[in-house]
Every structure is written in C-alpha cells, then in structure tokens.
Design an enzyme around this catalytic site. Structure first.
Site, short mmCIF file in Angstrom:
data_model
loop_
_atom_site.label_atom_id
_atom_site.label_comp_id
_atom_site.label_asym_id
_atom_site.label_seq_id
_atom_site.Cartn_x
_atom_site.Cartn_y
_atom_site.Cartn_z
N CYS A 81 0.83 -1.20 0.00
CA CYS A 81 0.00 0.00 0.00
C CYS A 81 0.87 1.26 0.00
O CYS A 81 1.55 1.52 -0.98
CB CYS A 81 -1.00 -0.04 1.16
SG CYS A 81 -2.30 1.18 0.93
N HIS A 194 -3.76 -4.95 -0.26
CA HIS A 194 -3.32 -5.54 1.01
C HIS A 194 -3.40 -7.07 0.91
O HIS A 194 -4.50 -7.62 1.02
CB HIS A 194 -4.23 -5.07 2.15
CG HIS A 194 -3.97 -3.66 2.53
ND1 HIS A 194 -3.08 -3.29 3.50
CD2 HIS A 194 -4.46 -2.50 2.03
CE1 HIS A 194 -3.03 -1.98 3.60
NE2 HIS A 194 -3.86 -1.47 2.72
N GLU A 196 -2.65 -9.23 3.03
CA GLU A 196 -3.08 -9.81 4.31
C GLU A 196 -4.59 -9.75 4.49
O GLU A 196 -5.14 -10.37 5.39
CB GLU A 196 -2.35 -9.12 5.48
CG GLU A 196 -2.81 -7.70 5.83
CD GLU A 196 -2.27 -6.59 4.93
OE1 GLU A 196 -1.75 -6.90 3.84
OE2 GLU A 196 -2.39 -5.41 5.32
N ASP A 240 -24.39 -8.11 14.58
CA ASP A 240 -24.71 -7.28 15.74
C ASP A 240 -24.43 -8.14 16.97
O ASP A 240 -24.96 -9.26 17.08
CB ASP A 240 -26.18 -6.88 15.73
CG ASP A 240 -26.51 -5.85 14.65
OD1 ASP A 240 -25.58 -5.41 13.95
OD2 ASP A 240 -27.69 -5.50 14.50
N ASP A 400 -27.76 5.70 11.53
CA ASP A 400 -29.01 5.00 11.88
C ASP A 400 -30.20 5.92 11.62
O ASP A 400 -30.77 6.49 12.56
CB ASP A 400 -28.97 4.60 13.36
CG ASP A 400 -27.82 3.65 13.69
OD1 ASP A 400 -27.58 2.72 12.90
OD2 ASP A 400 -27.16 3.87 14.72
O1 1PR Z 1 -23.42 4.53 18.66
O2 1PR Z 1 -21.00 4.39 18.16
O3 1PR Z 1 -21.94 3.14 20.08
O4 1PR Z 1 -22.42 2.45 17.74
C1 1PR Z 1 -23.47 1.55 17.95
C2 1PR Z 1 -23.61 0.76 16.69
O5 1PR Z 1 -24.55 -0.28 16.93
C3 1PR Z 1 -24.11 1.57 15.52
O6 1PR Z 1 -23.40 1.22 14.37
C4 1PR Z 1 -25.58 1.15 15.38
O7 1PR Z 1 -25.95 1.08 14.00
C5 1PR Z 1 -25.56 -0.25 15.96
N1 1PR Z 1 -26.82 -0.60 16.65
C6 1PR Z 1 -27.24 -0.08 17.82
N2 1PR Z 1 -28.40 -0.68 18.18
C7 1PR Z 1 -28.70 -1.56 17.23
C8 1PR Z 1 -29.87 -2.45 17.23
O8 1PR Z 1 -30.10 -3.19 16.27
N3 1PR Z 1 -30.65 -2.42 18.29
N4 1PR Z 1 -27.70 -2.24 15.15
C9 1PR Z 1 -27.72 -1.50 16.26
C10 1PR Z 1 -27.64 -1.74 13.98
C11 1PR Z 1 -28.14 -2.44 11.87
C12 1PR Z 1 -27.26 -3.28 11.11
C13 1PR Z 1 -27.99 -4.45 10.57
C14 1PR Z 1 -28.59 -4.04 9.27
C15 1PR Z 1 -28.94 -5.19 8.39
N5 1PR Z 1 -28.07 -2.79 13.23
O9 1PR Z 1 -26.23 -3.74 11.86
O10 1PR Z 1 -27.03 -5.41 10.46
O11 1PR Z 1 -29.76 -3.25 9.50
O12 1PR Z 1 -29.93 -5.97 8.96
P1 1PR Z 1 -30.87 -6.87 8.03
O13 1PR Z 1 -30.06 -7.28 6.85
O14 1PR Z 1 -31.24 -8.04 8.89
O15 1PR Z 1 -32.04 -6.01 7.69
P2 1PR Z 1 -22.21 3.71 18.71
#
Ligand code: 1PR
Length: 548
Positions: A81, A194, A196, A240, A400
């Site tokens: 890189c 990269h 790796e 998640d 979000d």
């Molecule tokens: O605010 O910096 O501490 O970061 C928290 C992180 O956690 C953020 O990236 C936020 O998006 C994520 N988060 C917080 N709560 C939730 C929850 O689901 N209750 N998840 C959450 C976010 C969204 C995606 C999910 C897609 C695809 N989840 O991760 O994977 O929506 O899902 P699907 O394909 O099943 O529809 P911080």
C-alpha cells in the site's frame, strides 16, 4: 519457523499482517531502528494512511539509506500500500515529501467526478494484461484472482513505461482509470493492495514472497470472463453483537432495532450464534468483509469490554478479509476514572485485529457541533483523531436514520426526498432523521447534514443503515441510498432490509452504492453469502469468487 522482518516506523495497524505472515508459516521479527535493517533478510514495509506523514516519519527515523542499501544488495523486499507508494519518486498527496525514487513515477489522485474515492474493495492485479500471456504467475498473482485495495492515490498505468525498465506490472481498473496494482523486479515485490486482507489469493502472494517463488506456472489459463478487471460488487456480512441476559456475548438481530424475542421466552435477547464461529462461516462463504457492531456499548465502558477484544483477536487469526468493529468508539472514562480518548479506544481495537472502526452516536454529536461552529473542524473529534493517525480508510461512520414524513418540502427545514412510498397520512415527502444510541434518541438533524460533515472531518466510508427497513426483509431503502450517494464522494455501504439475493442485485442496479450488507437473512440460514454472489454474477455483475 523461518523469519520475516517487518518495519515498525509509524503508528500503523499491522496486526492483520502479522496474522497473515504467521498463517503462511513464518514468524515476525520487528525492525524498530535503522541499524536493525542490516540484519534483516526478507523485509516488509507496510504503509497506511497519508503518503507525506508516512514518508516523513520514515525519513526522520533514519530509514531511507538502510532501505536503499537493502534493495541495492538484492535482498528480498516487499512494500504494501503506502509501502509501494513510498518507493516511487513522489505523490500528489504530499509534494513536500519525496519518495525513495527506486521506481520512476508520480502517484496521482483518482478522479472522483464519476466514482467514489477512496477506491475501496476487491479488484485485479493482472500481469497478463501487460503483454505477459505466458501462463506464468509472478509472486503468486493470478489474472482471475481479486485483491483488497483501499487507497485514493495510485500510479496510472502507461503501457511499456516501467516494463522497459525491467518491472513486471500487474494492473487493475477503477472506472475509466487503469492503474498499477502490483509490480515486481528481481527480489522486490510491491503491492498497492493488502495481501493480508485478500483471502487465499493474498496469502498466496505473501507466501510466494516469503519463499522467494518469483515465477510459477498458473494452474490454468483463466477465461477472459474470469480475468475481467474492475472493482467487484462488495458483499458484507454484519454481526450485531451484545451480551445476553446470561452474560454471554452473542450475535443477535433486531426488527427495526428491537432485538428481543416476542414469544413466551419473556422477551429474551435473540441469540443467533457465536460471533467468532459465524464470522469464520461468512468468510468461508465468500464475504468480502465482516463487520461487528457492539450494539449496547453505549451503556458500558468499551475499555472494560475485553470479551469484544478477544472476539476480534480470535477472528483475525482465521478471517483474512477486512474486519470492522463498531460500538462505543468515543472519548470515555475507564472504570477507575481514567479518561480514555476515542483514539485510544480505536487503537485497542486495531491492535486486536480490526482494520476499520465504525463511529455511530459520537459522529452525530460531532457533526452537530461542526455546524454550530460554522462548519469549522475542531481537530479533536473521534473521526479526526483516528483518521489522522490511521488514515481515512480506517474510519467508517455508521448512520441510523429514521424516516420522518412531511406533506411538502416547505413543511421542514431539513433536506427532503420525494418518496414513492407515502407516509401514514399520504405524505409524499420524507426526511431522514439521525438517531443515536441504537435508535433510542432521534435528533433534529438530517442524514445529508451528517454525511457531509463527517466527510469533511475525514471519514473514509459510510455504513448506511435504515431503522425503518432493518430486519424487514423487504429490500434496501433505495431512495435513501441514492440521496446519500448524491451528497458525498466517499463510498457508501447500503444496509438494512436485505431478505434475498435479488435485493442485493436490486441495490447494485438501481443505486450507485459501493457495497451492500446483509445480516438477518444470513444468520437465519435462509441464504448464504455464496448464493448472493452467484445471483449477482448471473445478473452480469462482477463479484469476487471465493478461493480455497
Ligand atoms: O453509537 O458508536 O456506540 O455504535 C453503535 C452501533 O450499533 C451503531 O453502528 C448502530 O448502528 C448499531 N446498533 C445499535 N443498536 C442496534 C440495534 O439493532 N438495536 N444495530 C444496532 C444496527 C443495523 C445493522 C444491521 C442491518 C442489516 N443494526 O447492523 O445489520 O440493519 O440488517 P438486516 O439485513 O437483517 O435487515 P455507537
């Protein structure tokens, strides 16, 4: 174990490289001062971030002459890189600092008028393009393999220019621009990608360098289709992660961010499996990246979150594609009261094997403050400090958004979108409100404001979720994705709503998104990443094939 020497001259994220070197059967010795270079036989120069920053650190530490000597003596040398870029004469990224000039040429920035910059994702490094149709593989490079790149500057490819000086060139194409993906001469191998982080294809290149296999036979002559150049459609698996009611870290998945079961279990946290095992499974299915989101880290102190660090450490030993970790990347206070900066939190994750960190709630606060100051940078935010130390490519901002319906654009001060899916009272417009703390707090701040601010602060990529779509299996929010893509130049990862492979094809065909992410459909075992890629390929979209 035989040894490879690794230059340690700048705050970099080299955990993945160490894991990859060990995986191909070598141990790593560090070169920590210029005098140590003389003892090194096989030497690797990893580079991340800014050319000027890297090269001035390199020069100030006194490495220029020892490295020149090492190369002139014909000892094996690999630059990765910015480690490739540093061997050229100069880069448009920083005119004040010179490169080593071992290779003639000047790096220039990709044209962002028709594509996202940085160039992030899997692309070719094809030596047969440069007139070499002998069926040979140079340092394990194959015309039909794809490698992971992340950079904004590259050497434009001019046929014959470097070949006439004895270099073998491997090319890649980004939009209309053809650039040098790798080059080799004698015992020197330079890769813009990269290795790796490039799965089995990258490990093969590292192994070839370590073993000094400069030229081998290709197992077969690839078809023109398989050797097609260009950035592939990136498919990301997202996990998640949170602690369940028994105290175990589990992979969970919500419906519109609600991760608790709605059954007789009394609302237990949905448990879909173990993070390390699932990450490995998706890697083996051909996921181009794996993302972990620690979704409740806003409640806890991430410094105390050693299980998450352990998950990263173990995952990075077997998963050789980029790993992103999000959740809790912000200035914080340790359990003993010590202040810990976001940069220190991110560094812990990088040291444990993450390649990128994803900032969520803190990015919203920082962006609101950016506008409050009249669009001036503070220099102290998580995004700015982490991207200054590790490069923009290491900082993702996770968004979000939640739809807010309005009857007309005049009904709000926010940037609106005309929607084909009217609101509950027939409203034909909506704006996307930013939320924080996993959707628990909705801000009077729109997504366009957020993404433009974080791009100015130095974020390298946007992970664009959508609370309305999350877990619905009804497809991505194409209106949101098109709107965000039109607002910024940095790459966007479309997320939320994928229910079957057709949704991935749809988002790539109907929006200019740079990548697409799925979670629930993979975790529930309804479809594999491999099936998604097969479907994309059937639709004529370029994808990376998983290599054993
Ligand atoms: O605010 O910096 O501490 O970061 C928290 C992180 O956690 C953020 O990236 C936020 O998006 C994520 N988060 C917080 N709560 C939730 C929850 O689901 N209750 N998840 C959450 C976010 C969204 C995606 C999910 C897609 C695809 N989840 O991760 O994977 O929506 O899902 P699907 O394909 O099943 O529809 P911080």
């Amino acid at each position: 174990m035989p040894t490879v020497y690794l230059l340690d001259y700048v705050a970099g994220n080299v955990r993945s490289l160490v894991n990859a070197i060990e995986k191909v059967g070598y141990s790593v010795e560090w070169v920590r001062k210029p005098e140590d270079v003389a003892n090194a036989e096989k030497l690797i120069f990893p580079g991340v971030g800014h050319f000027g920053h890297c090269m001035s650190q390199f020069a100030d530490s006194g490495y220029i002459e020892p490295i020149r000597k090492h190369i002139a003596a014909g000892k094996p040398f690999m630059g990765i890189c910015v480690g490739l870029q540093g061997l050229f004469e100069s880069s448009e990224e920083s005119d004040k600092v010179a490169g080593l000039g071992v290779v003639p040429g000047r790096l220039t920035r990709f044209d962002d008028s028709d594509k996202a910059v940085p160039h992030i994702g899997w692309n070719s490094a094809n030596t047969s393009k440069a007139g070499n149709v002998t069926g040979e593989s140079v340092y394990g490079l194959r015309p039909d393999s794809k490698y992971y790149y992340v950079h904004s500057y590259a050497l434009p490819y001019v046929e014959g220019q470097l070949e006439s000086k004895g270099w073998t060139i491997a090319t890649a194409r980004y939009g209309k621009e053809e650039f040098v993906g790798a080059l080799a001469k004698d015992n020197v191998l330079l890769t813009q990608f990269h290795p790796e982080k490039s799965g089995a294809a990258g490990l093969r290149v590292l192994k070839a360098f370590c073993e000094g296999q400069k030229v081998t036979k290709l197992p077969q002559q690839p078809s023109a289709q398989a050797a097609r150049e260009g950035l592939t459609r990136r498919v990301i698996a997202c996990l998640d992660v949170r602690t369940n009611d028994q105290g175990d870290l589990v992979v969970t998945k919500g419906d519109q961010y609600d991760v608790r079961e709605k059954d007789e279990s009394g609302g237990a946290v949905r448990n879909l499996g173990k993070p390390v095992d699932m990450a490995r499974k998706y890697y083996e299915q051909g996921a181009d990246e794996v993302t972990f989101l620690n979704i409740t880290s806003f409640r806890n102190c991430p410094v105390a979150d050693t299980p998450m660090l352990e998950i990263l450490r173990r995952t990075s030993e077997t998963v050789f594609v980029p790993l992103t970790i999000g959740g809790g990347i912000r200035d914080t206070v340790d359990t003993d009261g010590t202040k810990v900066s976001a940069l220190e939190v991110a560094s812990m994750y990088f040291k444990s094997g993450a390649d990128k960190v994803s900032v969520g709630s803190d990015a919203v606060t920082a962006a609101e403050e950016y506008y409050a100051r009249g669009k001036t940078l503070a220099g102290t935010t998580a995004i700015e400090t982490i991207s200054a130390a590790y490069g923009n490519q290491a900082v993702v901002v996770s968004v979000d958004p939640k739809r807010q319906y309005v009857a007309s654009p005049e009904a709000t001060t926010h940037h609106t979108v005309k929607t084909a899916f009217p609101g509950p009272n027939g409203e034909e417009y909506c704006w996307y409100a930013c939320t924080t703390k996993g959707g628990r707090e909705t801000r009077d701040f729109d997504v366009k404001q957020l993404v433009q601010a974080v791009e100015a602060m130095g974020a390298g990529e946007i992970l664009l979720n959508c609370i309305d779509k999350d877990g619905t299996n009804s497809g991505f929010d194409l209106e949101l994705i098109n709107d965000v893509k039109a607002s910024i130049k940095i790459p966007v990862i479309a997320s939320s709503g994928a229910g079957h492979p057709g949704h991935f094809a749809e988002v790539f065909e109907k929006t200019p998104t740079d990548a697409a992410l799925g979670a629930g459909m993979f975790h529930r075992g309804e479809y594999t990443v491999k099936q998604v890629k097969e479907h994309l390929q059937q639709q004529g979209l370029l994808v990376r094939q998983f290599e054993e």
